[in-house]
Scaffold this motif. Structure first.
Motif, PDB file in Angstrom:
ATOM      1  N   ILE A  17      -1.351 -12.986 -23.516  1.00 49.64           N
ATOM      2  CA  ILE A  17      -0.001 -12.512 -23.204  1.00 49.64           C
ATOM      3  C   ILE A  17       0.743 -12.147 -24.481  1.00 49.64           C
ATOM      4  O   ILE A  17       1.420 -11.112 -24.550  1.00 49.64           O
ATOM      5  CB  ILE A  17       0.784 -13.570 -22.395  1.00 49.64           C
ATOM      6  N   ALA A  18       0.617 -12.960 -25.514  1.00 47.62           N
ATOM      7  CA  ALA A  18       1.272 -12.671 -26.784  1.00 47.62           C
ATOM      8  C   ALA A  18       0.752 -11.370 -27.385  1.00 47.62           C
ATOM      9  O   ALA A  18       1.521 -10.577 -27.942  1.00 47.62           O
ATOM     10  CB  ALA A  18       1.076 -13.830 -27.756  1.00 47.62           C
ATOM     11  N   ASN A  28      -4.431 -21.881 -23.415  1.00 46.47           N
ATOM     12  CA  ASN A  28      -4.282 -21.347 -24.769  1.00 46.47           C
ATOM     13  C   ASN A  28      -4.801 -19.919 -24.863  1.00 46.47           C
ATOM     14  O   ASN A  28      -4.169 -19.064 -25.492  1.00 46.47           O
ATOM     15  CB  ASN A  28      -4.976 -22.242 -25.791  1.00 46.47           C
ATOM     16  N   ASP A  29      -5.947 -19.650 -24.243  1.00 46.60           N
ATOM     17  CA  ASP A  29      -6.497 -18.292 -24.242  1.00 46.60           C
ATOM     18  C   ASP A  29      -5.554 -17.308 -23.548  1.00 46.60           C
ATOM     19  O   ASP A  29      -5.323 -16.198 -24.039  1.00 46.60           O
ATOM     20  CB  ASP A  29      -7.865 -18.250 -23.548  1.00 46.60           C
ATOM     21  N   PHE A  30      -4.991 -17.733 -22.411  1.00 43.45           N
ATOM     22  CA  PHE A  30      -4.104 -16.848 -21.677  1.00 43.45           C
ATOM     23  C   PHE A  30      -2.798 -16.624 -22.448  1.00 43.45           C
ATOM     24  O   PHE A  30      -2.274 -15.510 -22.478  1.00 43.45           O
ATOM     25  CB  PHE A  30      -3.822 -17.393 -20.280  1.00 43.45           C
ATOM     26  N   ALA A  31      -2.283 -17.664 -23.093  1.00 42.58           N
ATOM     27  CA  ALA A  31      -1.069 -17.519 -23.901  1.00 42.58           C
ATOM     28  C   ALA A  31      -1.299 -16.535 -25.044  1.00 42.58           C
ATOM     29  O   ALA A  31      -0.434 -15.696 -25.341  1.00 42.58           O
ATOM     30  CB  ALA A  31      -0.628 -18.872 -24.440  1.00 42.58           C
ATOM     31  N   MET A  76      -5.570 -11.475  -2.456  1.00 46.15           N
ATOM     32  CA  MET A  76      -5.356 -11.207  -3.864  1.00 46.15           C
ATOM     33  C   MET A  76      -4.775  -9.802  -4.040  1.00 46.15           C
ATOM     34  O   MET A  76      -3.917  -9.611  -4.889  1.00 46.15           O
ATOM     35  CB  MET A  76      -6.668 -11.365  -4.618  1.00 46.15           C
ATOM     36  N   THR A  77      -5.237  -8.876  -3.253  1.00 47.27           N
ATOM     37  CA  THR A  77      -4.750  -7.500  -3.354  1.00 47.27           C
ATOM     38  C   THR A  77      -3.261  -7.432  -3.054  1.00 47.27           C
ATOM     39  O   THR A  77      -2.517  -6.729  -3.751  1.00 47.27           O
ATOM     40  CB  THR A  77      -5.532  -6.585  -2.385  1.00 47.27           C
ATOM     41  N   LEU A  78      -2.822  -8.164  -2.052  1.00 47.66           N
ATOM     42  CA  LEU A  78      -1.401  -8.171  -1.707  1.00 47.66           C
ATOM     43  C   LEU A  78      -0.574  -8.749  -2.851  1.00 47.66           C
ATOM     44  O   LEU A  78       0.475  -8.204  -3.197  1.00 47.66           O
ATOM     45  CB  LEU A  78      -1.175  -8.970  -0.425  1.00 47.66           C
ATOM     46  N   LEU A  79      -1.032  -9.824  -3.450  1.00 46.07           N
ATOM     47  CA  LEU A  79      -0.317 -10.428  -4.560  1.00 46.07           C
ATOM     48  C   LEU A  79      -0.202  -9.459  -5.728  1.00 46.07           C
ATOM     49  O   LEU A  79       0.871  -9.305  -6.321  1.00 46.07           O
ATOM     50  CB  LEU A  79      -1.001 -11.712  -5.005  1.00 46.07           C
ATOM     51  N   LEU A  80      -1.297  -8.795  -6.060  1.00 43.02           N
ATOM     52  CA  LEU A  80      -1.270  -7.841  -7.165  1.00 43.02           C
ATOM     53  C   LEU A  80      -0.331  -6.668  -6.872  1.00 43.02           C
ATOM     54  O   LEU A  80       0.383  -6.204  -7.766  1.00 43.02           O
ATOM     55  CB  LEU A  80      -2.679  -7.338  -7.475  1.00 43.02           C
ATOM     56  N   SER A  81      -0.305  -6.216  -5.627  1.00 42.05           N
ATOM     57  CA  SER A  81       0.603  -5.115  -5.287  1.00 42.05           C
ATOM     58  C   SER A  81       2.059  -5.588  -5.343  1.00 42.05           C
ATOM     59  O   SER A  81       2.944  -4.836  -5.749  1.00 42.05           O
ATOM     60  CB  SER A  81       0.268  -4.520  -3.925  1.00 42.05           C
ATOM     61  N   MET A  82       2.322  -6.841  -4.980  1.00 40.20           N
ATOM     62  CA  MET A  82       3.677  -7.376  -5.074  1.00 40.20           C
ATOM     63  C   MET A  82       4.113  -7.510  -6.529  1.00 40.20           C
ATOM     64  O   MET A  82       5.252  -7.192  -6.881  1.00 40.20           O
ATOM     65  CB  MET A  82       3.764  -8.724  -4.363  1.00 40.20           C
ATOM     66  N   LEU A  83       3.216  -7.981  -7.387  1.00 41.10           N
ATOM     67  CA  LEU A  83       3.531  -8.075  -8.807  1.00 41.10           C
ATOM     68  C   LEU A  83       3.824  -6.696  -9.386  1.00 41.10           C
ATOM     69  O   LEU A  83       4.757  -6.525 -10.177  1.00 41.10           O
ATOM     70  CB  LEU A  83       2.393  -8.751  -9.570  1.00 41.10           C
ATOM     71  N   LEU A 109       7.213  -5.666  -8.397  1.00 38.39           N
ATOM     72  CA  LEU A 109       8.229  -6.406  -9.144  1.00 38.39           C
ATOM     73  C   LEU A 109       8.289  -6.023 -10.616  1.00 38.39           C
ATOM     74  O   LEU A 109       9.176  -6.462 -11.340  1.00 38.39           O
ATOM     75  CB  LEU A 109       7.978  -7.910  -9.017  1.00 38.39           C
ATOM     76  N   GLY A 110       7.339  -5.229 -11.064  1.00 37.62           N
ATOM     77  CA  GLY A 110       7.343  -4.775 -12.445  1.00 37.62           C
ATOM     78  C   GLY A 110       6.525  -5.619 -13.392  1.00 37.62           C
ATOM     79  O   GLY A 110       6.701  -5.553 -14.600  1.00 37.62           O
ATOM     80  N   VAL A 111       5.622  -6.423 -12.852  1.00 39.51           N
ATOM     81  CA  VAL A 111       4.757  -7.254 -13.687  1.00 39.51           C
ATOM     82  C   VAL A 111       3.398  -6.561 -13.777  1.00 39.51           C
ATOM     83  O   VAL A 111       2.736  -6.338 -12.766  1.00 39.51           O
ATOM     84  CB  VAL A 111       4.598  -8.674 -13.101  1.00 39.51           C
ATOM     85  N   ALA A 112       2.998  -6.223 -14.984  1.00 33.23           N
ATOM     86  CA  ALA A 112       1.726  -5.537 -15.190  1.00 33.23           C
ATOM     87  C   ALA A 112       0.561  -6.440 -14.770  1.00 33.23           C
ATOM     88  O   ALA A 112       0.597  -7.658 -14.968  1.00 33.23           O
ATOM     89  CB  ALA A 112       1.578  -5.140 -16.650  1.00 33.23           C
ATOM     90  N   GLY A 113      -0.469  -5.854 -14.186  1.00 37.88           N
ATOM     91  CA  GLY A 113      -1.610  -6.606 -13.663  1.00 37.88           C
ATOM     92  C   GLY A 113      -2.356  -7.424 -14.698  1.00 37.88           C
ATOM     93  O   GLY A 113      -2.907  -8.478 -14.380  1.00 37.88           O
ATOM     94  N   GLU A 114      -2.360  -6.987 -15.958  1.00 34.93           N
ATOM     95  CA  GLU A 114      -3.076  -7.736 -16.984  1.00 34.93           C
ATOM     96  C   GLU A 114      -2.325  -8.999 -17.404  1.00 34.93           C
ATOM     97  O   GLU A 114      -2.806  -9.782 -18.194  1.00 34.93           O
ATOM     98  CB  GLU A 114      -3.384  -6.870 -18.203  1.00 34.93           C
ATOM     99  N   ARG A 115      -1.147  -9.217 -16.829  1.00 34.51           N
ATOM    100  CA  ARG A 115      -0.372 -10.426 -17.101  1.00 34.51           C
ATOM    101  C   ARG A 115      -0.588 -11.488 -16.028  1.00 34.51           C
ATOM    102  O   ARG A 115       0.146 -12.461 -15.953  1.00 34.51           O
ATOM    103  CB  ARG A 115       1.115 -10.089 -17.201  1.00 34.51           C
ATOM    104  N   PHE A 116      -1.591 -11.298 -15.220  1.00 30.89           N
ATOM    105  CA  PHE A 116      -1.910 -12.222 -14.132  1.00 30.89           C
ATOM    106  C   PHE A 116      -3.363 -12.637 -14.258  1.00 30.89           C
ATOM    107  O   PHE A 116      -4.227 -11.817 -14.560  1.00 30.89           O
ATOM    108  CB  PHE A 116      -1.673 -11.532 -12.785  1.00 30.89           C
ATOM    109  N   ARG A 117      -3.619 -13.910 -14.029  1.00 28.38           N
ATOM    110  CA  ARG A 117      -4.994 -14.421 -14.120  1.00 28.38           C
ATOM    111  C   ARG A 117      -5.164 -15.578 -13.156  1.00 28.38           C
ATOM    112  O   ARG A 117      -4.281 -16.427 -13.025  1.00 28.38           O
ATOM    113  CB  ARG A 117      -5.249 -14.891 -15.548  1.00 28.38           C
TER     114      ARG A 117
END
Length: 58
Positions: free
Chosen positions: A42-43, A36-39, A1-8, A11-19
Protein backbone atom coordinates in the motif's frame (compact mmCIF):
# COMPACT_ATOMS: atom_id res chain seq x y z
CA UNK A 1 -15.90 -11.52 -4.35
CA UNK A 2 -16.87 -9.92 -7.65
CA UNK A 3 -19.61 -7.90 -5.98
CA UNK A 4 -17.23 -6.66 -3.30
CA UNK A 5 -14.66 -5.60 -5.88
CA UNK A 6 -17.30 -3.77 -7.91
CA UNK A 7 -18.50 -1.99 -4.75
CA UNK A 8 -14.95 -0.93 -3.90
CA UNK A 9 -14.55 0.36 -7.45
CA UNK A 10 -17.79 2.32 -7.11
CA UNK A 11 -16.54 3.81 -3.82
CA UNK A 12 -13.28 4.86 -5.43
CA UNK A 13 -10.97 2.26 -3.92
CA UNK A 14 -8.56 0.82 -6.47
CA UNK A 15 -8.62 -2.99 -6.72
CA UNK A 16 -4.92 -3.37 -5.95
CA UNK A 17 -5.64 -1.93 -2.49
CA UNK A 18 -7.66 -4.99 -1.53
CA UNK A 19 -6.34 -8.40 -0.54
CA UNK A 20 -7.86 -11.56 0.92
CA UNK A 21 -5.57 -13.87 2.83
CA UNK A 22 -6.59 -16.81 5.00
CA UNK A 23 -4.53 -17.02 8.17
CA UNK A 24 -5.24 -19.32 11.12
CA UNK A 25 -5.37 -17.90 14.63
CA UNK A 26 -2.43 -20.19 15.41
CA UNK A 27 -0.27 -18.50 12.76
CA UNK A 28 0.73 -15.29 14.53
CA UNK A 29 4.06 -14.95 12.74
CA UNK A 30 2.42 -15.51 9.35
CA UNK A 31 -0.27 -12.93 10.16
CA UNK A 32 2.42 -10.37 11.03
CA UNK A 33 4.26 -11.11 7.78
CA UNK A 34 1.10 -10.83 5.67
CA UNK A 35 0.21 -7.51 7.30
CA UNK A 36 3.72 -6.11 6.90
CA UNK A 37 3.85 -7.16 3.24
CA UNK A 38 0.47 -5.59 2.55
CA UNK A 39 1.42 -2.37 4.37
CA UNK A 40 4.55 -2.14 2.20
CA UNK A 41 2.46 -2.78 -0.91
CA UNK A 42 0.00 0.00 0.00
CA UNK A 43 2.83 2.40 0.83
CA UNK A 44 4.45 1.66 -2.53
CA UNK A 45 1.19 2.46 -4.32
CA UNK A 46 1.08 5.91 -2.75
CA UNK A 47 -2.05 8.01 -2.65
CA UNK A 48 -5.27 6.46 -3.91
CA UNK A 49 -5.56 8.62 -7.03
CA UNK A 50 -8.95 7.21 -7.94
CA UNK A 51 -10.39 8.30 -4.57
CA UNK A 52 -8.72 11.72 -4.85
CA UNK A 53 -10.51 12.32 -8.15
CA UNK A 54 -13.89 11.80 -6.44
CA UNK A 55 -13.30 14.27 -3.59
CA UNK A 56 -14.62 17.79 -3.71
CA UNK A 57 -11.88 20.24 -4.53
CA UNK A 58 -11.69 23.59 -2.78
Amino acid sequence: MTLLLSMLDYLGVAGERFRVEWVSAAEGARFAQVMNDFAEHIAALGENVKLRDLRCKK
